[in-house]
Design a protein around this motif. Structure first.
Motif, mmCIF file in Angstrom:
data_model
loop_
_atom_site.group_PDB
_atom_site.id
_atom_site.type_symbol
_atom_site.label_atom_id
_atom_site.label_comp_id
_atom_site.label_asym_id
_atom_site.label_seq_id
_atom_site.Cartn_x
_atom_site.Cartn_y
_atom_site.Cartn_z
ATOM 1 N N ASN A 125 116.750 -50.509 -1.520
ATOM 2 C CA ASN A 125 117.078 -49.991 -2.846
ATOM 3 C C ASN A 125 116.311 -50.773 -3.911
ATOM 4 N N LEU A 126 115.418 -50.114 -4.611
ATOM 5 C CA LEU A 126 114.628 -50.747 -5.674
ATOM 6 C C LEU A 126 115.059 -50.298 -7.062
ATOM 7 N N GLN A 127 116.227 -49.695 -7.172
ATOM 8 C CA GLN A 127 116.653 -49.173 -8.466
ATOM 9 C C GLN A 127 116.593 -50.260 -9.529
ATOM 10 N N TYR A 128 115.892 -49.936 -10.623
ATOM 11 C CA TYR A 128 115.682 -50.888 -11.717
ATOM 12 C C TYR A 128 116.993 -51.212 -12.424
ATOM 13 N N ALA A 129 117.812 -50.216 -12.619
ATOM 14 C CA ALA A 129 119.128 -50.415 -13.242
ATOM 15 C C ALA A 129 120.035 -49.301 -12.741
ATOM 16 N N GLN A 130 120.818 -49.598 -11.755
ATOM 17 C CA GLN A 130 121.617 -48.571 -11.087
ATOM 18 C C GLN A 130 122.980 -48.399 -11.734
ATOM 19 N N SER A 131 123.437 -47.160 -11.825
ATOM 20 C CA SER A 131 124.765 -46.881 -12.347
ATOM 21 C C SER A 131 125.830 -47.455 -11.408
ATOM 22 N N SER A 132 126.853 -48.036 -12.003
ATOM 23 C CA SER A 132 127.920 -48.635 -11.196
ATOM 24 C C SER A 132 128.723 -47.583 -10.452
ATOM 25 N N THR A 133 128.614 -46.321 -10.876
ATOM 26 C CA THR A 133 129.387 -45.242 -10.244
ATOM 27 C C THR A 133 128.575 -44.476 -9.197
ATOM 28 N N GLU A 134 127.293 -44.814 -9.077
ATOM 29 C CA GLU A 134 126.439 -44.061 -8.165
ATOM 30 C C GLU A 134 126.688 -44.491 -6.723
ATOM 31 N N LYS A 135 126.881 -43.525 -5.868
ATOM 32 C CA LYS A 135 127.092 -43.795 -4.451
ATOM 33 C C LYS A 135 125.754 -43.775 -3.743
ATOM 34 N N VAL A 136 125.422 -44.879 -3.077
ATOM 35 C CA VAL A 136 124.135 -45.023 -2.410
ATOM 36 C C VAL A 136 124.304 -44.761 -0.919
ATOM 37 N N HIS A 137 123.342 -44.085 -0.332
ATOM 38 C CA HIS A 137 123.382 -43.756 1.095
ATOM 39 C C HIS A 137 123.514 -45.035 1.925
ATOM 40 N N ALA A 138 124.310 -44.962 2.964
ATOM 41 C CA ALA A 138 124.626 -46.148 3.770
ATOM 42 C C ALA A 138 123.399 -46.747 4.433
ATOM 43 N N SER A 139 122.363 -45.942 4.679
ATOM 44 C CA SER A 139 121.177 -46.454 5.371
ATOM 45 C C SER A 139 120.238 -47.231 4.450
ATOM 46 N N ILE A 175 119.275 -50.299 2.265
ATOM 47 C CA ILE A 175 119.643 -51.714 2.161
ATOM 48 C C ILE A 175 119.707 -52.129 0.695
ATOM 49 N N ARG A 176 120.726 -52.870 0.369
ATOM 50 C CA ARG A 176 120.851 -53.386 -0.997
ATOM 51 C C ARG A 176 119.761 -54.417 -1.273
ATOM 52 N N ALA A 177 119.138 -54.332 -2.449
ATOM 53 C CA ALA A 177 118.060 -55.269 -2.794
ATOM 54 C C ALA A 177 118.599 -56.692 -2.871
ATOM 55 N N PRO A 178 117.894 -57.662 -2.311
ATOM 56 C CA PRO A 178 118.339 -59.055 -2.383
ATOM 57 C C PRO A 178 117.983 -59.737 -3.699
ATOM 58 N N VAL A 179 117.520 -58.975 -4.691
ATOM 59 C CA VAL A 179 117.223 -59.511 -6.023
ATOM 60 C C VAL A 179 117.802 -58.568 -7.061
ATOM 61 N N ASN A 180 117.940 -59.053 -8.289
ATOM 62 C CA ASN A 180 118.354 -58.223 -9.410
ATOM 63 C C ASN A 180 117.112 -57.509 -9.942
ATOM 64 N N CYS A 181 116.966 -56.240 -9.615
ATOM 65 C CA CYS A 181 115.738 -55.517 -9.927
ATOM 66 C C CYS A 181 115.556 -55.258 -11.418
ATOM 67 N N HIS A 182 116.576 -55.468 -12.203
ATOM 68 C CA HIS A 182 116.472 -55.260 -13.643
ATOM 69 C C HIS A 182 116.099 -56.545 -14.375
ATOM 70 N N MET A 183 116.793 -57.620 -14.090
ATOM 71 C CA MET A 183 116.589 -58.862 -14.828
ATOM 72 C C MET A 183 115.532 -59.766 -14.193
ATOM 73 N N ASP A 184 115.402 -59.728 -12.879
ATOM 74 C CA ASP A 184 114.505 -60.641 -12.172
ATOM 75 C C ASP A 184 113.231 -59.899 -11.764
#
Length: 429
Positions: A315-329, A331-340
């Protein structure tokens, strides 16, 4: 509102009340109701230019561009002297990817009002899209006089730098978004070659990455104050390419490839954190741009045909909505793609491929040479500058998959991306 409803009950054929009720709903932001009443007005009364124009404003706000064009064609039969008609209709043609009609309308708006900054600016944008750079850059400068352009302008008494000047210490200052600052920086080394000192005001999140990539440039946050003694000239960053690029051939001559260098230590650390054994594909499907973000964004469910278990998706989403459901397959980004952005740049370097909509993430990936499959909504002029295989002239690692028009389903684009993914990875690796 109740008074109007009562009046309509008493006088159901009074078109003045249709007009008032339509305009009132428009002001209140109830666009479907405004459309309902204004549609009834233009249907049941002799056509008036103002009514048709108001009606198309409501349609335009709802992205109903074919109807906008239809009603403005009717309005043009009544009045051919309003440049705003041609700007609105040209914009609708642009959204429907009819460049020829958009070009004709924008030029007519400028003919009617040669000093209209909006008309000059949109003509410039279309010129740039179509590779007519000399005319495009000149008109693009009108952005500073346009009410629709929202970036702040640097207030300075210093002259603007150009290659023909004898000015040697330039202050280059950021405007527009982070992605724009990355994009226009492709000509930064060319600027360095013609000056003695470059100081650049830039989004603070980019400074560590840019300092590594351009060690001779002095980078400061956009909010910093710079002493007038430190520079003899200035240049807004979106005017940088205008100094060097006057034809498609000039892009390769005067801009740099793979000019951003991620932190090698961060790259190694992130590579160790992510699953191994399969190609790593970064995904970004949503843009948070205030006006054009909804048009650029792809609903995540449209990308499900791409989510093969032969790949590891990140997941490379720059700023993801807190309500958005992401597909289970994914992987969550290991960095903050918006701030870092340092972390995001390193994560992009780990990816074997990026699949994304137009966003800061794409610019950050492309500027360091990461391969990108771009799902393009035809909203930004520079993605139109591409070769016969749809590779970007600006970023040769980006392959552009344009949407047929802004109202077309993304499914066709996704099918073409899926075919390209299979071509690149026929065995999943």
């Amino acid at each position: 509102m109740r008074v109007t409803e009562h009046a309509l009950a008493q006088n159901p054929h009074d078109t003045n009340l249709y007009r008032a009720y339509g305009r009132l709903n428009q002001i209140l932001g109830n666009l479907p109701r405004a459309e309902q009443w204004l549609a009834a007005l233009v249907k049941h009364s002799p056509p008036r230019y103002a009514d048709l124009f108001d009606y198309t404003a409501v349609l335009n706000e709802q992205s109903k561009y074919p109807q906008v064009i239809e009603q403005l064609n009717r309005a043009e039969l009544i009045k051919k002297t309003d440049p705003m008609l041609y700007l609105r209709r040209g914009g609708a043609h642009w959204e429907m990817r009819d460049w020829l009609q958009a070009d004709a309308d924008f030029k007519q708006a400028l003919n009617l009002d040669p000093k209209n900054a909006d008309a000059m600016w949109v003509n410039g944008l279309l010129d740039l899209q179509l590779g007519r750079f000399s005319a495009g850059w000149e008109r693009y400068d009108a952005r500073w006089r346009s009410q629709r352009f929202k970036s702040n302008r640097l207030i300075t008494s210093k002259p603007q730098w150009s290659p023909n000047s004898n000015l040697r210490r330039v202050l280059l200052w950021g405007e527009q978004g982070v992605g724009d600052q990355i994009f226009y920086a492709s000509a930064l080394r060319q600027l360095q070659s013609l000056t003695d000192k470059v100081t650049m005001l830039i989004d603070a999140r980019l400074i560590p990455l840019f300092e590594r990539s351009f060690p001779a440039v002095n980078f400061l946050p956009n909010t910093a104050e710079v002493s007038v003694e430190e520079h003899d000239s200035h240049l807004p960053i979106a005017s940088l390419l205008a100094q060097f690029v006057h034809s498609i051939e000039d892009i390769a001559k005067h801009t740099t490839r793979n000019y951003l260098q991620p932190d090698a230590v961060k790259v190694a650390a992130l590579r160790a954190k992510l699953p191994q054994g399969k190609p790593i594909i970064g995904l970004s499907w949503t843009s948070n741009a205030v006006k054009i973000g909804p048009h650029k964004s792809v609903p995540l469910e449209f990308l499900e045909p791409l989510l093969s278990d032969r790949f590891n998706f990140v997941n490379l989403q720059y700023a993801q909505s807190s309500t958005e459901k992401v597909h289970a397959s994914i992987i969550r980004a290991p960095v903050n793609c918006h701030m870092d952005l340092e972390g995001l740049a390193a994560l992009l370097a780990v990816c074997d491929l990026v699949i994304a909509v137009s966003s800061t993430t794409v610019h950050l990936a492309a500027a360091q040479g990461c391969p990108v499959l771009l799902l393009d909504a035809n909203k930004l002029w520079y993605w139109g500058n591409r070769d016969e295989n749809n590779f970007s002239y600006w970023y040769p690692s980006v392959q552009v998959f344009p949407r047929d028009h802004v109202l077309a389903s993304w499914s066709g684009v996704v099918k073409r991306v899926q075919a390209e993914l299979e071509r690149r990875y026929p065995d999943g690796h």
